[in-house]
Design a protein around this motif. Structure first.
Motif: not given
Length: 364
Positions: A305-306, A310-313, A360-362
């Protein structure tokens, strides 16, 4: 076509106007009561017989029904105004109601031609009185047709929007059911298998394992009840708060009890997320771990969880066998839908060194 209140109102107003004119001016000619009764009847039923009603009205407004009168010692020709009013009402009705066909145009042309042939009056008035109401009726009819088409278009658009909204809600509910119930049932099946194998081997059964199976079953039943309540339109507080990354430790503990070795890595400073994004992130991780349980067995799995600019990866990577290399199914479709819902993206596929990875990227 039946009588409407407007038909009766127009006929009554016309009759009242004509009576006031006759009683006020007292023009000669004893025939007017019979003519007035006939014209009032024609106006009353004008929408049923517009073309037939126009012929006597056009003739009645011609010079054969004029009367001679002397005003200030000069002889002049006068006519009853209500005769012309009646003709104008019928002419408007023809333009407003009559279908556009050759027969209708022929009768209209013949009627107006009769009026102009027998009427030696003012040429401008002869053109204005019959044609102006007719043209006005045509314009009103055209506007009504445009409004009807526009109303149908708007109604069709609203109906399509309603269907799209229903379909979107169905997809959302189906996704929630799949993610929550499929995960709980998968964990239950795997844990029940562990219990069965231990019993077959004559070993003691871990009571914590049984309690975990019971807890997973209750979670699944609770989620089913909540979702069915939404489908029935029932309102009420959910059995538990919406899932989010704050419940990730519970999820990891659950899959570990099912026999899946999981390592969790976190990167960056946790930042607040919209509730819908938070829930989608949790469901993506949950579904990815469920797929590992179903298809890869006890494969070593790493969850990352990063929180980045640029968002949550998110990433869920395992070193499972080829049985885990699946790129289809409802689970992956649901994960991609969740990511795309917020403008994010999701990739899933086999790793070059073996195993399977979901990233995934959110956007935050």
């Amino acid at each position: 076509m039946g009588l409407k209140r407007t038909d009766i109102a127009v006929a009554a107003a016309f009759a009242a106007f004509a009576l006031i004119e006759e009683l006020t001016i007292a023009m000669p000619g004893g025939w007017w009561p019979f003519a007035l009764a006939g014209f009032t009847t024609l106006i009353l039923f004008r929408r049923r017989i517009p073309l037939l009603a126009m012929i006597p009205n056009a003739l009645a407004a011609t010079s054969m029904f004029y009367v001679d009168a002397t005003i200030d010692g000069e002889k002049t020709v006068n006519f009853r105004l209500w005769q012309v009013v009646s003709m104008m009402i019928i002419a408007y009705t023809i333009g407003r109601e009559r279908p556009r066909d050759r027969r209708g145009y022929a009768v209209i042309a013949l009627t107006f031609g009769m009026y102009w042939s027998f009427n030696p009056g003012d040429p401008m008035a002869d053109v204005f009185f019959p044609l102006a109401p007719y043209v006005l009726g045509r314009g009103v009819a055209a506007q009504a047709r445009r409004s009807e088409v526009s109303a149908r278009t708007i109604a069709d658009l609203r109906e399509q929007q309603a269907r799209d909204a229903v379909m979107e809600e169905r997809v959302r509910i189906a996704r929630e059911l799949h993610d929550m119930v499929a995960h709980s049932v998968t964990v239950m099946v795997i844990q029940a298998g562990v219990v069965r194998r231990r019993l077959e081997a004559g070993l003691d059964v871990d009571h914590d394992l049984l309690r975990s199976i019971e807890s997973s079953g209750r979670d699944a039943v609770g989620e089913l009840r909540r979702t069915l309540g939404l489908l029935r339109g029932e309102e009420g507080e959910p059995a538990q708060p919406p899932a989010g990354l704050d419940r990730l430790d519970e999820l990891i503990a659950q899959v570990r009890e099912a026999g899946l070795p999981v390592t969790v890595r976190r990167e960056g400073e946790p930042a607040p997320l919209l509730p819908a994004v938070d829930m989608s992130a949790y469901r993506i991780v949950q579904e990815a771990l469920t797929n590992v349980l179903k298809h890869a067995g006890p494969a070593r799995t790493t969850v990352e969880i990063a929180y980045r600019p640029g968002g949550l990866h998110l990433s869920v990577v395992n070193d499972g066998t080829a049985a885990a290399l699946r790129t289809g199914g409802q689970g992956l479709i649901g994960m991609r839908e969740r990511a795309a819902l917020f403008g994010g993206d999701l990739e899933a596929g086999p790793r070059a060194g073996g195993g399977f990875a979901i990233t995934a990227r959110l956007p935050r």
